[in-house]
Design an enzyme around this catalytic site. Structure first.
Site, mmCIF file in Angstrom:
data_model
loop_
_atom_site.group_PDB
_atom_site.id
_atom_site.type_symbol
_atom_site.label_atom_id
_atom_site.label_comp_id
_atom_site.label_asym_id
_atom_site.label_seq_id
_atom_site.Cartn_x
_atom_site.Cartn_y
_atom_site.Cartn_z
ATOM 1 N N PRO A 9 0.625 -1.340 -0.002
ATOM 2 C CG PRO A 9 -0.246 -1.025 2.226
ATOM 3 C CD PRO A 9 0.514 -2.135 1.189
ATOM 4 C CG ASN A 10 -0.246 4.310 1.401
ATOM 5 O OD1 ASN A 10 -1.181 4.915 0.798
ATOM 6 N ND2 ASN A 10 -0.453 3.708 2.322
ATOM 7 N NE ARG A 17 2.502 13.424 1.228
ATOM 8 C CZ ARG A 17 1.739 12.181 1.981
ATOM 9 N NH1 ARG A 17 1.039 11.588 1.358
ATOM 10 N NH2 ARG A 17 1.991 12.245 3.247
ATOM 11 C CE1 TYR A 22 9.234 5.025 2.933
ATOM 12 C CE2 TYR A 22 7.720 7.062 2.644
ATOM 13 C CZ TYR A 22 8.212 5.861 3.428
ATOM 14 O OH TYR A 22 7.532 5.372 4.579
ATOM 15 C CG ASN A 73 8.283 -1.859 -0.061
ATOM 16 O OD1 ASN A 73 8.072 -2.293 1.052
ATOM 17 N ND2 ASN A 73 9.090 -0.880 -0.539
ATOM 18 C CB ALA A 76 1.838 -0.026 6.145
ATOM 19 C CG HIS A 79 5.538 -2.461 9.864
ATOM 20 N ND1 HIS A 79 6.915 -2.862 9.908
ATOM 21 C CD2 HIS A 79 5.685 -1.371 9.013
ATOM 22 C CE1 HIS A 79 7.614 -1.936 9.284
ATOM 23 N NE2 HIS A 79 6.735 -1.335 8.483
ATOM 24 C CG ASP A 86 -0.592 -17.358 8.308
ATOM 25 O OD1 ASP A 86 0.401 -17.395 8.976
ATOM 26 O OD2 ASP A 86 -1.794 -16.967 8.894
ATOM 27 C CD GLU A 97 10.865 -7.677 5.766
ATOM 28 O OE1 GLU A 97 10.896 -8.823 6.099
ATOM 29 O OE2 GLU A 97 10.521 -6.934 6.188
ATOM 30 C CG HIS A 99 11.454 -2.449 4.072
ATOM 31 N ND1 HIS A 99 10.066 -2.603 4.071
ATOM 32 C CD2 HIS A 99 11.724 -3.607 4.830
ATOM 33 C CE1 HIS A 99 9.438 -3.624 4.674
ATOM 34 N NE2 HIS A 99 10.527 -4.381 5.242
ATOM 35 C CG LEU A 100 11.780 2.201 -1.155
ATOM 36 C CD1 LEU A 100 10.592 2.999 -1.427
ATOM 37 C CD2 LEU A 100 12.706 2.558 -2.424
ATOM 38 C CB SER A 101 13.068 4.012 4.823
ATOM 39 O OG SER A 101 11.816 3.061 5.566
ATOM 40 N NE ARG A 106 10.701 5.668 8.328
ATOM 41 C CZ ARG A 106 9.773 5.555 7.408
ATOM 42 N NH1 ARG A 106 9.889 4.357 6.295
ATOM 43 N NH2 ARG A 106 8.894 6.511 7.448
ATOM 44 N NE ARG A 110 7.545 4.180 9.637
ATOM 45 C CZ ARG A 110 6.386 4.255 8.707
ATOM 46 N NH1 ARG A 110 6.023 3.324 8.114
ATOM 47 N NH2 ARG A 110 5.666 5.266 8.890
HETATM 48 O O1 CA2 Z 1 10.794 1.577 3.394
HETATM 49 C C1 CA2 Z 1 9.833 1.228 2.786
HETATM 50 O O2 CA2 Z 1 9.882 0.475 1.564
HETATM 51 C C2 CA2 Z 1 8.717 0.739 3.661
HETATM 52 O O3 CA2 Z 1 8.166 -0.608 3.411
HETATM 53 C C3 CA2 Z 1 7.503 2.020 3.128
HETATM 54 C C4 CA2 Z 1 6.335 1.947 3.432
HETATM 55 C C5 CA2 Z 1 6.512 1.926 5.132
HETATM 56 O O4 CA2 Z 1 5.186 1.849 5.959
HETATM 57 C C6 CA2 Z 1 7.359 0.804 5.536
HETATM 58 O O5 CA2 Z 1 7.351 0.843 7.140
HETATM 59 C C7 CA2 Z 1 8.745 0.954 5.053
HETATM 60 C C8 CA2 Z 1 5.418 3.078 3.237
HETATM 61 C C9 CA2 Z 1 5.112 3.154 1.632
HETATM 62 C C10 CA2 Z 1 4.596 4.569 1.425
HETATM 63 O O6 CA2 Z 1 5.020 5.339 0.616
HETATM 64 C C11 CA2 Z 1 5.142 6.559 0.349
HETATM 65 C C12 CA2 Z 1 5.352 7.137 -0.786
HETATM 66 C C13 CA2 Z 1 5.445 8.493 -0.956
HETATM 67 C C14 CA2 Z 1 4.524 9.312 -0.207
HETATM 68 C C15 CA2 Z 1 3.790 8.690 0.812
HETATM 69 C C16 CA2 Z 1 3.818 7.330 1.084
#
Ligand code: CA2
Length: 145
Positions: A9-10, A17, A22, A73, A76, A79, A86, A97, A99-101, A106, A110
């Protein structure tokens, strides 16, 4: 070899943003980079994103017999999702797995990944390079198997 890239998601909002967290690339930019590297490595890829947990679960289930590895990836859902955990455990497809960040640098919530114990490994904190490292990881796993 065939690898399935799944994005949660997202991640469709990437590039719009929070570039300090990210990066500036959109998900389409990242897909293009992954496709270019995959072509060099002779890997066939499918690259998808969904904001819906159930759709991600279905795609993981359907990957059985069709893909050799998954790069995930889960955003959210990393977590929170017992359902994704499963599904990964059920299909027994090597999953990495990503993640960008750096999720461990953080907020406390997370730091915990529900999917990490059923994945072969975790790559976190390298921006879009996490996707390329994820690709390299599944290629290496596939060569070893
Ligand atoms: O660091 C990552 O790749 C995450 O999987 C990104 C997720 C976050 O919930 C994880 O803890 C770490 C969030 C992705 C949302 O990405 C956005 C990008 C631009 C604006 C808003 C959200």
């Amino acid at each position: 070899m065939k690898a399935l890239f799944l994005n949660g998601p997202n991640l469709n909002l990437l590039g719009t943003r929070q570039p300090e967290v990210y990066g500036r690339q959109t998900l389409a930019d990242i897909e293009a980079l992954v496709r270019a590297r995959a072509t060099e490595l002779g890997v066939e890829i499918d690259f998808r994103q969904s904001n819906h947990e159930g759709e991600l679960v279905t795609w993981i289930q359907e990957a059985r017999g069709r893909f050799d590895a998954i790069v995930l990836n889960a955003a959210a859902y990393t977590h929170t999702s017992v359902a994704l955990r499963d599904a990964i455990a059920a299909v027994s497809i090597p999953t990495v797995e990503i993640h960008l960040s750096n999720i461990h640098a953080r907020e406390e919530f997370r730091h915990r990944s529900l999917i990490a114990p059923v994945c072969r490994g975790q790559i976190s904190g390298f921006g879009f390079q996490s996707y390329l490292l994820g690709l390299q990881a599944v290629v290496t796993l596939n060569e070893r198997s």
